[in-house]
Design a protein around this motif. Structure first.
Motif, PDB file in Angstrom:
ATOM      1  N   HIS A 136      -9.794   7.531   8.307  1.00 55.87           N
ATOM      2  CA  HIS A 136     -10.299   8.733   7.626  1.00 55.87           C
ATOM      3  C   HIS A 136      -9.423   9.070   6.413  1.00 55.87           C
ATOM      4  N   PHE A 137      -8.106   8.924   6.584  1.00 57.99           N
ATOM      5  CA  PHE A 137      -7.214   9.132   5.434  1.00 57.99           C
ATOM      6  C   PHE A 137      -7.526   8.119   4.344  1.00 57.99           C
ATOM      7  N   ALA A 138      -7.778   6.871   4.763  1.00 57.73           N
ATOM      8  CA  ALA A 138      -8.059   5.814   3.782  1.00 57.73           C
ATOM      9  C   ALA A 138      -9.316   6.157   2.987  1.00 57.73           C
ATOM     10  N   HIS A 139     -10.371   6.596   3.671  1.00 52.86           N
ATOM     11  CA  HIS A 139     -11.612   6.930   2.964  1.00 52.86           C
ATOM     12  C   HIS A 139     -11.395   8.115   2.022  1.00 52.86           C
ATOM     13  N   PHE A 140     -10.627   9.099   2.493  1.00 57.25           N
ATOM     14  CA  PHE A 140     -10.321  10.242   1.622  1.00 57.25           C
ATOM     15  C   PHE A 140      -9.590   9.766   0.361  1.00 57.25           C
ATOM     16  N   LEU A 141      -8.579   8.905   0.540  1.00 61.13           N
ATOM     17  CA  LEU A 141      -7.766   8.457  -0.602  1.00 61.13           C
ATOM     18  C   LEU A 141      -8.588   7.638  -1.594  1.00 61.13           C
ATOM     19  N   VAL A 142      -9.533   6.870  -1.085  1.00 60.61           N
ATOM     20  CA  VAL A 142     -10.420   6.105  -1.990  1.00 60.61           C
ATOM     21  C   VAL A 142     -11.303   7.083  -2.764  1.00 60.61           C
ATOM     22  N   GLN A 143     -11.895   8.033  -2.019  1.00 57.20           N
ATOM     23  CA  GLN A 143     -12.786   8.999  -2.683  1.00 57.20           C
ATOM     24  C   GLN A 143     -12.053   9.831  -3.726  1.00 57.20           C
ATOM     25  N   ALA A 144     -10.760  10.112  -3.447  1.00 56.30           N
ATOM     26  CA  ALA A 144      -9.984  10.921  -4.396  1.00 56.30           C
ATOM     27  C   ALA A 144      -9.431  10.062  -5.538  1.00 56.30           C
ATOM     28  N   GLY A 145      -9.742   8.773  -5.525  1.00 55.43           N
ATOM     29  CA  GLY A 145      -9.395   7.910  -6.656  1.00 55.43           C
ATOM     30  C   GLY A 145      -7.986   7.333  -6.630  1.00 55.43           C
ATOM     31  N   HIS A 146      -7.326   7.346  -5.456  1.00 57.36           N
ATOM     32  CA  HIS A 146      -5.948   6.843  -5.401  1.00 57.36           C
ATOM     33  C   HIS A 146      -5.862   5.335  -5.207  1.00 57.36           C
ATOM     34  N   ALA A 147      -6.972   4.714  -4.861  1.00 50.52           N
ATOM     35  CA  ALA A 147      -7.023   3.244  -4.735  1.00 50.52           C
ATOM     36  C   ALA A 147      -8.493   2.843  -4.791  1.00 50.52           C
ATOM     37  N   PRO A 148      -8.768   1.600  -5.210  1.00 51.24           N
ATOM     38  CA  PRO A 148     -10.172   1.201  -5.382  1.00 51.24           C
ATOM     39  C   PRO A 148     -10.914   0.924  -4.069  1.00 51.24           C
ATOM     40  N   ASP A 149     -10.217   0.539  -3.023  1.00 47.82           N
ATOM     41  CA  ASP A 149     -10.917   0.264  -1.761  1.00 47.82           C
ATOM     42  C   ASP A 149      -9.981   0.464  -0.574  1.00 47.82           C
ATOM     43  N   VAL A 150     -10.586   0.438   0.616  1.00 44.85           N
ATOM     44  CA  VAL A 150      -9.852   0.766   1.843  1.00 44.85           C
ATOM     45  C   VAL A 150      -8.705  -0.212   2.088  1.00 44.85           C
ATOM     46  N   ARG A 151      -8.944  -1.483   1.865  1.00 42.16           N
ATOM     47  CA  ARG A 151      -7.886  -2.474   2.095  1.00 42.16           C
ATOM     48  C   ARG A 151      -6.652  -2.159   1.253  1.00 42.16           C
ATOM     49  N   ARG A 152      -6.900  -1.866  -0.040  1.00 43.65           N
ATOM     50  CA  ARG A 152      -5.763  -1.591  -0.926  1.00 43.65           C
ATOM     51  C   ARG A 152      -5.103  -0.257  -0.607  1.00 43.65           C
ATOM     52  N   VAL A 153      -5.896   0.692  -0.130  1.00 41.81           N
ATOM     53  CA  VAL A 153      -5.324   1.992   0.220  1.00 41.81           C
ATOM     54  C   VAL A 153      -4.349   1.843   1.396  1.00 41.81           C
ATOM     55  N   PHE A 154      -4.704   1.027   2.366  1.00 41.71           N
ATOM     56  CA  PHE A 154      -3.789   0.786   3.500  1.00 41.71           C
ATOM     57  C   PHE A 154      -2.499   0.188   2.974  1.00 41.71           C
ATOM     58  N   LYS A 155      -2.626  -0.820   2.149  1.00 46.34           N
ATOM     59  CA  LYS A 155      -1.459  -1.529   1.613  1.00 46.34           C
ATOM     60  C   LYS A 155      -0.550  -0.609   0.819  1.00 46.34           C
ATOM     61  N   ARG A 156      -1.136   0.309   0.044  1.00 44.31           N
ATOM     62  CA  ARG A 156      -0.327   1.148  -0.847  1.00 44.31           C
ATOM     63  C   ARG A 156       0.241   2.380  -0.164  1.00 44.31           C
ATOM     64  N   PHE A 157      -0.493   2.890   0.847  1.00 41.34           N
ATOM     65  CA  PHE A 157      -0.108   4.203   1.387  1.00 41.34           C
ATOM     66  C   PHE A 157       0.155   4.257   2.885  1.00 41.34           C
ATOM     67  N   LEU A 158      -0.513   3.422   3.671  1.00 43.75           N
ATOM     68  CA  LEU A 158      -0.601   3.757   5.099  1.00 43.75           C
ATOM     69  C   LEU A 158       0.109   2.784   6.032  1.00 43.75           C
TER      70      LEU A 158
END
Ligand code: AMP
Ligand code: MN
Ligand code: MN
Ligand code: MN
Length: 286
Positions: A136-158
């Motif tokens: 859910h955090f990953a989807h929020f971060l993608v929607q808020a424009g912090h990463a282009p997709d869920v895979r990259r959001v995990f790598k960068r933040f989670l």
């Protein structure tokens, strides 16, 4: 045609995007005969899933995916054919839920320090059920424009070492297997090839799991390659474990395999459903 088993998937009761009813309908439409709903640390979707399975004419296996901390590593243990009314199981899940709740707040505090505001409210709004997941955090971060997709959001933040990472304090391995066995189920190590651990540590995990009453491992998983499946099949022989098969489907847009598209189990391993009575559809023979 052999029955199509998919013994691992998620609904909105945890971090899937389809409700338990829509998930079961999709599985039925895509040729799955026996489906286990295995939401993270909750059985809340099972009642709705069962009603849908009866309507669609497929078999539903009561399942769960329990979060475990083993040797500083998060490991997931699937329970199949559990009794969701079992009190010790539910008490354990309640404890994991309390940790999850605190962890969600802590993830948001850490993201805030990294300059990202509103993550807790944003993730909560995306969580359909009680379970607040990193997904859910990953989807929020993608929607808020912090990463282009869920895979990259995990790598960068989670993940470990990144701003929004909070180490897990989940169930013990023996404890989780105990909850599952105590609820009349069979415990299965989820996606064992996915953990970033050495072959030696994986063997240690399998050995300990077997010792404390674990029944099987996922040989075919949505997150395994064909080579992973062959390697895991070989390990089932060495450790005398049963073989399971599950997509880990999370609803669209799932990074994993679509329902009904999973490869068959490789030769030379024993399917866990062969231990189930009545045409492989009922509870395990004790
Ligand atoms: P949690 O139990 O809240 O820590 O979240 C774990 C869930 O996050 C897993 O079940 C996956 O659905 C998802 N997940 C973990 N790592 C990744 C990744 N690298 N890419 C996409 N989803 C991931
Ligand atoms: Mn998940
Ligand atoms: Mn998992
Ligand atoms: Mn899963």
């Amino acid at each position: 045609m052999p029955l199509q088993y998919d013994l691992h998937c998620h609904s909105t009761a945890s971090d899937g995007t389809l409700g338990p009813d829509a998930l079961v309908e999709r599985a039925a439409a895509r040729g799955v005969d026996v489906l286990a709903l295995t939401d993270h640390d909750t059985t809340a979707g099972l009642t709705v899933a069962r009603a849908a399975a009866e309507r669609c004419g497929i078999e539903l296996v009561n399942g769960i995916e329990v979060s475990v901390t083993w040797s500083h590593q998060t490991v997931h243990i699937v329970g199949l054919h559990i009794d969701p009314g079992n009190q010790a199981l539910q008490a354990g899940l309640k404890r994991l839920g309390a940790f999850r709740k605190w962890r969600g707040e802590e993830i948001a505090r850490r993201l805030e320090k990294a300059g990202i505001a509103g993550a807790h409210a944003g993730a909560l709004a995306l969580a359909g059920g009680e379970v607040l997941s990193r997904t859910h955090f990953a989807h929020f971060l993608v929607q808020a424009g912090h990463a282009p997709d869920v895979r990259r959001v995990f790598k960068r933040f989670l993940v470990s070492g990144k701003p929004g990472h909070v180490p897990g304090e989940w169930a013990g391995l023996e404890e989780a297997v105990g909850w599952i066995n105590g609820a009349g189920g069979q415990a299965v190590i989820a996606h064992p090839a996915r953990y970033r651990i050495s072959a030696g540590r994986r063997r240690a995990l399998f050995g300990e799991f077997r010792e404390c009453g674990g029944a099987g491992i996922e040989v075919v998983s949505g997150s395994h390659s064909a080579e992973d499946a062959r390697a895991m099949a070989e390990l089932t022989r060495q450790f005398e474990l049963l073989a399971s098969r599950g997509s880990d489907y999370h609803g669209p847009p799932s990074p994993y395999v679509e329902l009904g598209k999973l490869a068959p189990l490789p030769d030379g391993c024993r399917p866990i459903w062969e231990t189930w009575a009545d045409g492989a559809r009922q509870h395990p023979v004790q």
